[in-house]
Write a protein that holds these residues in place. Structure first.
Motif, PDB file in Angstrom:
ATOM      1  N   ASP A 199      -0.159  -6.115   3.171  1.00  0.00           N
ATOM      2  CA  ASP A 199      -1.119  -5.822   2.644  1.00  0.00           C
ATOM      3  C   ASP A 199      -1.499  -5.409   4.328  1.00  0.00           C
ATOM      4  OD1 ASP A 199      -1.973  -7.758   0.755  1.00  0.00           O
ATOM      5  OD2 ASP A 199      -3.339  -8.747   1.437  1.00  0.00           O
ATOM      6  N   ASN A 200      -1.971  -3.795   4.081  1.00  0.00           N
ATOM      7  CA  ASN A 200      -2.544  -2.879   5.139  1.00  0.00           C
ATOM      8  C   ASN A 200      -1.276  -2.088   5.830  1.00  0.00           C
ATOM      9  OD1 ASN A 200      -5.150  -4.006   4.754  1.00  0.00           O
ATOM     10  ND2 ASN A 200      -4.729  -5.283   6.548  1.00  0.00           N
ATOM     11  N   HIS A 201      -0.562  -1.880   4.827  1.00  0.00           N
ATOM     12  CA  HIS A 201       1.002  -1.431   5.997  1.00  0.00           C
ATOM     13  C   HIS A 201       0.863  -0.038   6.405  1.00  0.00           C
ATOM     14  CE1 HIS A 201       4.781  -2.280   7.163  1.00  0.00           C
ATOM     15  NE2 HIS A 201       5.118  -1.051   6.688  1.00  0.00           N
ATOM     16  N   ALA A 203      -0.416   3.758   6.115  1.00  0.00           N
ATOM     17  CA  ALA A 203      -1.592   4.118   7.098  1.00  0.00           C
ATOM     18  C   ALA A 203      -2.153   5.624   6.026  1.00  0.00           C
ATOM     19  CB  ALA A 203      -1.166   5.467   8.802  1.00  0.00           C
ATOM     20  N   ARG A 227      -3.909   0.414  -2.897  1.00  0.00           N
ATOM     21  CA  ARG A 227      -5.337   0.123  -1.867  1.00  0.00           C
ATOM     22  C   ARG A 227      -4.674  -0.832  -1.296  1.00  0.00           C
ATOM     23  NH1 ARG A 227      -9.404  -2.261  -1.308  1.00  0.00           N
ATOM     24  NH2 ARG A 227     -11.485  -1.643  -0.698  1.00  0.00           N
ATOM     25  N   ARG A 228      -4.105  -2.007  -2.279  1.00  0.00           N
ATOM     26  CA  ARG A 228      -3.506  -3.224  -1.154  1.00  0.00           C
ATOM     27  C   ARG A 228      -3.175  -3.077  -0.050  1.00  0.00           C
ATOM     28  NH1 ARG A 228       0.675  -6.458  -0.493  1.00  0.00           N
ATOM     29  NH2 ARG A 228       2.332  -4.949  -1.878  1.00  0.00           N
ATOM     30  N   LEU A 230      -2.367  -0.110   1.546  1.00  0.00           N
ATOM     31  CA  LEU A 230      -3.080   0.750   3.060  1.00  0.00           C
ATOM     32  C   LEU A 230      -3.655  -0.041   3.869  1.00  0.00           C
ATOM     33  CD1 LEU A 230      -4.818   3.651   1.046  1.00  0.00           C
ATOM     34  CD2 LEU A 230      -2.709   4.373   2.724  1.00  0.00           C
ATOM     35  N   GLN A 231      -3.505   0.510   5.392  1.00  0.00           N
ATOM     36  CA  GLN A 231      -5.195  -0.149   5.448  1.00  0.00           C
ATOM     37  C   GLN A 231      -5.916   0.941   6.047  1.00  0.00           C
ATOM     38  OE1 GLN A 231      -2.792   2.493   9.146  1.00  0.00           O
ATOM     39  NE2 GLN A 231      -0.910   1.247   9.442  1.00  0.00           N
ATOM     40  N   PRO A 232      -7.172  -0.175   6.054  1.00  0.00           N
ATOM     41  CA  PRO A 232      -8.562   0.287   5.924  1.00  0.00           C
ATOM     42  C   PRO A 232      -8.879   1.906   7.068  1.00  0.00           C
ATOM     43  CG  PRO A 232      -8.627  -1.974   6.730  1.00  0.00           C
ATOM     44  CD  PRO A 232      -6.781  -1.460   7.069  1.00  0.00           C
ATOM     45  N   GLY A 234      -7.050   4.238   5.611  1.00  0.00           N
ATOM     46  CA  GLY A 234      -5.850   4.864   5.343  1.00  0.00           C
ATOM     47  C   GLY A 234      -5.856   5.690   3.933  1.00  0.00           C
ATOM     48  N   ARG A 320      -9.375   4.137   1.544  1.00  0.00           N
ATOM     49  CA  ARG A 320      -9.774   3.216   1.670  1.00  0.00           C
ATOM     50  C   ARG A 320     -10.755   2.652   2.269  1.00  0.00           C
ATOM     51  NH1 ARG A 320      -6.283  -3.032   2.740  1.00  0.00           N
ATOM     52  NH2 ARG A 320      -8.387  -3.520   2.859  1.00  0.00           N
ATOM     53  N   ARG A 322     -14.100  -0.127   4.424  1.00  0.00           N
ATOM     54  CA  ARG A 322     -12.855  -1.563   5.248  1.00  0.00           C
ATOM     55  C   ARG A 322     -13.177  -2.408   4.778  1.00  0.00           C
ATOM     56  NH1 ARG A 322     -11.096   1.521   9.938  1.00  0.00           N
ATOM     57  NH2 ARG A 322     -11.962   3.400   9.610  1.00  0.00           N
TER      58      ARG A 322
END
Ligand SMILES: C[S@@+](CC[C@H](N)C(=O)[O-])C[C@H]1O[C@@H](n2cnc3c(N)ncnc32)[C@H](O)[C@@H]1O
Length: 322
Positions: A199-201, A203, A227-228, A230-232, A234, A320, A322
């Motif tokens: 998750d959040n990997h 940018a 979406r999963r 992507l970083q918030p 991103g 994405r 927050r």
């Protein structure tokens, strides 16, 4: 107020050598035909007087932007790129390929169909890489989802210095990338999620001409997966065959009906590209309004660039939250 009418989008459609000159062909989507053309910052330096507007095409429905075709003849400067500013938009035009690793035609045609050449692979890739880079800047790492034979990832890495990784479901091109592109790590992915990343990997994630081939439900399944990873904050940059692609091809009754009823046609099979599961790959066309409603429910859409690459696809940019 139709703010879309103010959007100017320029893309390189081709480069040819003519004697000592290069000829660049652009599509400009703009509400006005009054274009200024510059090269490397100097207005009309080395640009032949024959620079002209060739053609105007009508747009789908009541869109106020109009596509124009513009040809520019110029003396190539030193270096691998010329920078041309057309209608206020600066675009890199590749002049050499010595920085590239060009795939064989067989690899190129697995992704781009029978009319593609090493030249279209080269300039089309530079144009898309530049478009992506303008939106992602030095964000890192960046995922090329559906990397193919590195058409976009290679110029993004080598001309613009971005740390880019790729995935694709096509074993043949994944192997080619692994054997030929030491600076772009590429791995095999599956037809449906998950991707092998936490998750959040990333940018930023981009997929050029991938959603254009997926059914509407598969598009949404993948959008949620992108979406999963992507970083918030991103961004995801994904192309579609949008309003403009629709008027460029003869439409069957079935496609017109599907577009009129649902805003999307995803039933036509597209077996040009070699993908493991028969019927997975489609020729998908969709209206901007459909993208806005269906995709916008997954991630906010922050920009929509009509007919923004040589394939005349629209670029949808989502962020994405927050
Ligand atoms: C038209 S090609 C474009 C390739 C590359 N993005 C480019 O612009 O040159 C589409 C690519 O997406 C890949 N693809 C299709 N479905 C995919 C999926 N679900 N996940 C990852 N790649 C996929 C195909 O194997 C193919 O390489």
């Amino acid at each position: 107020v139709a703010l879309d009418a103010l959007v100017i989008s320029v893309h390189l459609e081709g480069v040819a050598v003519e004697g000592d000159l290069r000829r660049a062909r652009f599509i400009v989507v703009s509400p006005t035909p009054d274009f200024q053309v510059e090269i490397d910052g100097l207005v009309r330096r080395d640009i032949s007087a024959a620079t002209h507007l060739v053609e105007q095409w009508p747009m789908w429905r009541e869109s106020r932007s109009q596509p124009w075709m513009v040809r520019v003849w110029f003396s190539p400067p030193e270096g691998s790129l010329a920078w041309l500013t057309v209608a206020g938009v600066t675009v890199p035009v590749p002049l050499t390929d010595d920085w590239h690793t060009l795939p064989e035609l067989e690899n190129i045609r697995r992704i781009s169909g029978p009319v593609a050449t090493q030249e279209t692979h080269l300039w089309g890739g530079v144009v898309s890489a530049w478009k992506v880079y303008q939106m992602t800047g030095d964000a890192s790492p960046v995922l090329d989802w559906g990397v193919g034979a590195g058409r976009v990832a290679v110029p993004l890495r080598r001309l613009f210095g971005v740390e880019v990784l790729g995935v694709d479901v096509d074993e043949v091109n994944v192997r080619w990338c692994q054997e030929n592109l030491p600076d772009v790590p590429v791995s095999l992915s599956t037809l449906y999620p998950p991707l092998d990343f936490p998750d959040n990997h990333f940018a930023a994630v981009y997929g050029i001409s991938v959603m254009t081939h997926l059914q509407r439900d598969t598009q949404l399944v993948w959008l949620r997966e992108l979406r999963r990873v992507l970083q918030p904050g991103g961004v995801a940059i994904l192309t579609v065959h949008g309003d403009h692609s629709l008027i460029q091809r003869p439409m069957t009754d079935a496609v017109s009906r599907a577009i009129a009823e649902d805003g999307i046609s995803d039933h036509e099979r597209d077996d040009i590209v070699a993908v493991a599961e028969a019927g997975y790959y489609r020729g998908t066309f969709q209206l901007r309004a459909q993208v806005k409603e269906a995709w916008g429910a997954v991630m906010p859409i922050v920009a929509y660039l009509p007919t923004a690459n040589a394939l005349r696809q629209d670029y949808v940019v989502l962020r994405r939250d927050r």
